[in-house]
Design an enzyme around this catalytic site. Structure first.
Site, PDB file in Angstrom:
ATOM      1  CE  LYS A 179      -1.071   5.043   5.022  1.00 57.68           C
ATOM      2  NZ  LYS A 179       0.148   5.847   4.960  1.00 57.68           N
TER       3      LYS A 179
ATOM      4  CD  GLU B  34       4.768   3.143   3.364  1.00 55.34           C
ATOM      5  OE1 GLU B  34       4.314   2.675   4.420  1.00 55.34           O
ATOM      6  OE2 GLU B  34       5.162   2.445   2.415  1.00 55.34           O
TER       7      GLU B  34
ATOM      8  NE  ARG C  81      -3.823   2.810  14.530  1.00 52.50           N
ATOM      9  CZ  ARG C  81      -2.999   2.985  13.511  1.00 52.50           C
ATOM     10  NH1 ARG C  81      -1.704   2.997  13.694  1.00 52.50           N
ATOM     11  NH2 ARG C  81      -3.478   3.138  12.286  1.00 52.50           N
TER      12      ARG C  81
HETATM   13  P1  ATP Z   1      -2.128   2.792   7.786  1.00 54.26           P
HETATM   14  O1  ATP Z   1      -2.061   1.745   8.853  1.00 54.26           O
HETATM   15  O2  ATP Z   1      -3.481   3.324   7.525  1.00 54.26           O
HETATM   16  O3  ATP Z   1      -1.389   2.422   6.526  1.00 54.26           O
HETATM   17  P2  ATP Z   1       0.180   4.082   8.775  1.00 54.26           P
HETATM   18  O4  ATP Z   1       0.319   4.163  10.232  1.00 54.26           O
HETATM   19  O5  ATP Z   1       0.995   3.041   8.104  1.00 54.26           O
HETATM   20  O6  ATP Z   1      -1.340   4.022   8.407  1.00 54.26           O
HETATM   21  P3  ATP Z   1       1.813   6.280   8.064  1.00 54.26           P
HETATM   22  O7  ATP Z   1       1.788   7.068   6.826  1.00 54.26           O
HETATM   23  O8  ATP Z   1       2.995   5.437   8.333  1.00 54.26           O
HETATM   24  O9  ATP Z   1       0.490   5.430   8.057  1.00 54.26           O
HETATM   25  O10 ATP Z   1       1.519   7.191   9.322  1.00 54.26           O
HETATM   26  C1  ATP Z   1       2.168   8.420   9.557  1.00 54.26           C
HETATM   27  C2  ATP Z   1       1.986   8.800  10.983  1.00 54.26           C
HETATM   28  O11 ATP Z   1       0.597   8.885  11.309  1.00 54.26           O
HETATM   29  C3  ATP Z   1       2.602   7.789  11.932  1.00 54.26           C
HETATM   30  O12 ATP Z   1       3.339   8.501  12.900  1.00 54.26           O
HETATM   31  C4  ATP Z   1       1.423   7.093  12.540  1.00 54.26           C
HETATM   32  O13 ATP Z   1       1.705   6.711  13.840  1.00 54.26           O
HETATM   33  C5  ATP Z   1       0.325   8.157  12.476  1.00 54.26           C
HETATM   34  N1  ATP Z   1      -0.996   7.530  12.390  1.00 54.26           N
HETATM   35  C6  ATP Z   1      -1.450   6.681  11.457  1.00 54.26           C
HETATM   36  N2  ATP Z   1      -2.682   6.259  11.739  1.00 54.26           N
HETATM   37  C7  ATP Z   1      -3.049   6.868  12.899  1.00 54.26           C
HETATM   38  C8  ATP Z   1      -4.214   6.856  13.732  1.00 54.26           C
HETATM   39  N3  ATP Z   1      -5.278   6.110  13.419  1.00 54.26           N
HETATM   40  N4  ATP Z   1      -4.220   7.613  14.852  1.00 54.26           N
HETATM   41  C9  ATP Z   1      -3.163   8.370  15.171  1.00 54.26           C
HETATM   42  N5  ATP Z   1      -2.036   8.436  14.441  1.00 54.26           N
HETATM   43  C10 ATP Z   1      -1.968   7.696  13.319  1.00 54.26           C
HETATM   44 MG    MG Z   2       3.221   3.235   8.776  1.00 58.71          MG
END
Ligand code: ATP
Ligand code: MG
Length: 565
Positions: free
Chosen positions: A281, A34, A271
Site C-alpha cells: 500500500k 487496515e 501471501r
Molecule cells: P500492505 O503491506 O500492503 O500495507 P497489509 O498486510 O498491511 O498490506 P492489511 O489491510 O493489514 O494490509 O491486510 C488485511 C488482510 O489482508 C490481512 O489479513 C493480510 O494478511 C491480508 N493480506 C495483505 N496482503 C496480502 C497478500 N499479498 N496476500 C494475501 N493476503 C494479504
Molecule cells: Mg497490516
C-alpha cells in the site's frame, strides 16, 4: 463450471475442528483490513479465504477495520473497502472496528499494569530497538522495566491524558527479554499519537494499542474461531496466544459471550505476490501521490478497483484465487496466469466487434454508388453461437480496414490484400480482391481499391467459399471514433520489490498507449463495464469515463501472452 478440487490445508483444519466439536461447531472468521489504502489483489486472496471458509461451512465472516493508527487511516478507505468486497460478491455478517474496543483494551492494559505485566518505558524507539538483541543473543532490560506499579499507572494515565509528547513514552508488556522469539522481548502494547485525530473516535484517545495487543483480543471479543492471516504473522502467533492466556479462563469470564471453553486460533497461509507489479500500500500510495498513475483505480494498478476498471471480472479474479490455492510456502505467481484467467473468462462471454486501430480507406469499385437503402448485414456476437445474439453491421462502398492488411507489393506468403493477390473475406460479409491503391505526396497510402463478389455474402450459399484470410472493417459514414487505451504491465521488471533500484525507475514506459480507433456504430449503445473482444486485437472494456459522445475503451488483455519468453 466449478472444478472439484481437494481441500486446502485450512479447510482440512476446519473440518477436523468441526468433527471434534471445537468451539461447539461454530465457524466464525473475519477479514481485518487496515483502512489506510485501497484493497489490492493480495487482499483478495485473504478475502476469498476468510469469506470462503464461512460460506462453505455455514459460518459467518465479519468485516473488521483494524483502525489503530489514526495517522494513516481515513473513512474514504473504509468506504472503498466495503464497495470492493461487495463487488467481489462476498457478504459480511457485521462490521466491526478495532476502535470499538479502545475502552476495553485500555481497561485491560490497566489490569496488566496492576498485575505487574506491563510498564511504561521512557526510552527512545532507537534505544528500545538496540536492546532487543538478536535471535541468538538475549536482549537487555530497559532501566524502566521494574518501576513500581503505582508509577506505571500514573504515567500511563498521563500518556492518555495528553500530558506526554508523542514518541516520548510507550507501554510495554513485561514478558521475557531473553526469549528466542523476539516478539516476546517486552513488545510494545501502546504508543502515543496526538498529531492526528482518529477518523471515528476523534480526540477521545491519545494512546493507541499496537497490532499484537489489539488483534487477538478483538478476535476474542467478537467470537472469532479461526483467525486466518498471512505467513509473516506466524512468528506473532505465540504472542497472540500469550495475550489470550492472560484474558481467558475463569478470572476473565464475561469478556467474550462464548463461554470459558471458547478460544480463537490463528492460522497462516502464504501471501500472494505477482510478477511485474508491486503489492504494498505504501508503494501504491506513492505512485498515486506522485502522479505516476492516474489514481488508485488506474487500470494498471493491482487494486481491486484498478482491475475492475481494466476489465477484470470478479468471477475471473475468484477463479484465479482458486487456481493458485493456499500453502505454507511463499512464492511468486506469474502475471501471465492472471491474464490467462481473464482471457478464458471473456472468451466465453465477450461479444466480438470490429475496431480498426490504424485505419485506411477501402473503396469497393464495383459496389453501387448510392444504393436505394443501406445494406445491413447481420453478424453473430460470437461465431457459432447464435444463442448469444447478433448485431447489425452496415455495409457500403467505402470502408475502413487496418493499414497492415494491405501491401502494395507482397510475396505469396502474404494472405491478405495485395493488388492481383488472393481473395480475402471481409468479416461476416463479402469476398473482395484488391486492385490497387492511391498515395499522397509522401508516398503514404490513402486509399485502397478492391472489387467484391456480390454472390459471396456470408450466411448465403456463396458465403461458404473459403479464403486464406479474413479481415476486419467498419463502414466509413457510420463508423465512430473511440479512444482506445492500450494498457500493458505497469513494471518492466519481474520483481520490482527485489531490485536495488528505486521501484519508480522500473516502471514500464510502454504501459499505456492511446489510439483513436474507428469502431462499429453498434458500440454507441455500450455501457460502462461492458466487455468486448475487438477482433484480432484483444479484450476491451468500456471505461468509467466513457460517454456516447466520447467512447473510451480500456484494453483488458491482448489475445495472446506477448510477454512470454
Ligand atoms: P500492505 O503491506 O500492503 O500495507 P497489509 O498486510 O498491511 O498490506 P492489511 O489491510 O493489514 O494490509 O491486510 C488485511 C488482510 O489482508 C490481512 O489479513 C493480510 O494478511 C491480508 N493480506 C495483505 N496482503 C496480502 C497478500 N499479498 N496476500 C494475501 N493476503 C494479504
Ligand atoms: Mg497490516
Amino acid at each position: 463450471m466449478e472444478e472439484e478440487r481437494s481441500l486446502n490445508f485450512i479447510e482440512q483444519i476446519v473440518e477436523k475442528d468441526l468433527a471434534e466439536g471445537v468451539n461447539n461447531g461454530r465457524i466464525q472468521t473475519r477479514f481485518p483490513p487496515e483502512p489506510n489504502g485501497y484493497l489490492h489483489i493480495g487482499h483478495v486472496k485473504a478475502i476469498c479465504m476468510d469469506f470462503g471458509i464461512a460460506e462453505k461451512y455455514n459460518g459467518v465472516c465479519n468485516l473488521r477495520f483494524d483502525d489503530t493508527n489514526p495517522a494513516k487511516e481515513d473513512t474514504e478507505y473504509v468506504e472503498t473497502i466495503e464497495r470492493d468486497i461487495a463487488w467481489l460478491g462476498f457478504k459480511w455478517g457485521k462490521i466491526f472496528y478495532a476502535s470499538d474496543y479502545f475502552e476495553q483494551l485500555y481497561d485491560l492494559a490497566i489490569r496488566f499494569i496492576k498485575e505487574g505485566k506491563a510498564y511504561v518505558d521512557e526510552q527512545t524507539p532507537e534505544q528500545i530497538a538496540e536492546q532487543k538483541g538478536t535471535p541468538t543473543e538475549p536482549g537487555v532490560a530497559s532501566p524502566y522495566r521494574d518501576r513500581p506499579v503505582e508509577e506505571n499507572l500514573r504515567l500511563f494515565q498521563a500518556m492518555q491524558n495528553g500530558e506526554i509528547e508523542e514518541g516520548k513514552m510507550v507501554l510495554r508488556a513485561k514478558i521475557d527479554m531473553a526469549n528466542p522469539n523476539m516478539h516476546f522481548r517486552d513488545p510494545i502494547m501502546y504508543r502515543i499519537i496526538t498529531s492526528h485525530p482518529h477518523h471515528r473516535t476523534g480526540r477521545r484517545w491519545n494512546v493507541y494499542p499496537m497490532y499484537d495487543f489489539a488483534h487477538g483480543q478483538s478476535d476474542y471479543f467478537e467470537g472469532v474461531t479461526h483467525s486466518i492471516c498471512t505467513l509473516e504473522f506466524e512468528v506473532h502467533r505465540p504472542l497472540y496466544d500469550y495475550f489470550l492466556d492472560q484474558i481467558t479462563g475463569p478470572n476473565f469470564a464475561g469478556l467474550s459471550p462464548y463461554g470459558p471453553d471458547y478460544r480463537p486460533k490463528q492460522r497462516e497461509f502464504n501471501r500472494l505476490n505477482i510478477t511485474y507489479t508491486v503489492m504494498s500500500k505504501r508503494k501504491m500510495l506513492q505512485l498515486v501521490k506522485e502522479g505516476l498513475v492516474a489514481g488508485w483505480d488506474d487500470p494498471r494498478m493491482p487494486t481491486v478497483c484498478g482491475l475492475r476498471r481494466r476489465g477484470y471480472t470478479a468471477r475471473a479474479i475468484r477463479t484465479f484465487m482458486d487456481k493458485i490455492g493456499y500453502t505454507k510456502v511463499e512464492g511468486m505467481i506469474d502475471q501471465g496466469l492472471l491474464e490467462h484467467t481473464i482471457r478464458e473468462d471473456l472468451k466465453e462471454t465477450a461479444p466480438r466487434v470490429c475496431a480498426i486501430f490504424d485505419p485506411v480507406k477501402l473503396i469497393i469499385t464495383n459496389y453501387p454508388e448510392s444504393p436505394d437503402k443501406p445494406e445491413i448485414l447481420v453478424a453473430e456476437n460470437i461465431d457459432g453461437h447464435p444463442e448469444l445474439g447478433t448485431r447489425e453491421m452496415r455495409f457500403a462502398k467505402e470502408l475502413y480496414i487496418e493499414r497492415a492488411d494491405f501491401l502494395e507489393q507482397a510475396d505469396n506468403k502474404f494472405y491478405r490484400l495485395s493488388p492481383g493477390g488472393r481473395e480475402v473475406r471481409l468479416k461476416a460479409s463479402y469476398i473482395i480482391q484488391a486492385t490497387g491503391c492511391e498515395k499522397d505526396a509522401n508516398g503514404n497510402i490513402t486509399t485502397v481499391f478492391a472489387t467484391y463478389d456480390p454472390d459471396s455474402k456470408s450466411g448465403t450459399e456463396g458465403g461458404n467459399r473459403k479464403t486464406k484470410a479474413t479481415i476486419n472493417w467498419v463502414e466509413c459514414s457510420s463508423a465512430m471514433d473511440a479512444e482506445v487505451r492500450l494498457y500493458d504491465r505497469l513494471f518492466a521488471v519481474e520483481n520490482p520489490s527485489a531490485d536495488e533500484r528505486d521501484f519508480r525507475e522500473l516502471l514500464n514506459p510502454d504501459s499505456l498507449k492511446i489510439v483513436t480507433a474507428k469502431v462499429e456504430p453498434s458500440l454507441a449503445q455500450a455501457k460502462v463495464q461492458d466487455h468486448f473482444q475487438f477482433l484480432k486485437q484483444g479484450y476491451f472494456v468500456v471505461d468509467d469515463d466513457s460517454t456516447p459522445q466520447h467512447l473510451i475503451f480500456n484494453r483488458t488483455a491482448s489475445l495472446k501472452d506477448n510477454w512470454q519468453k
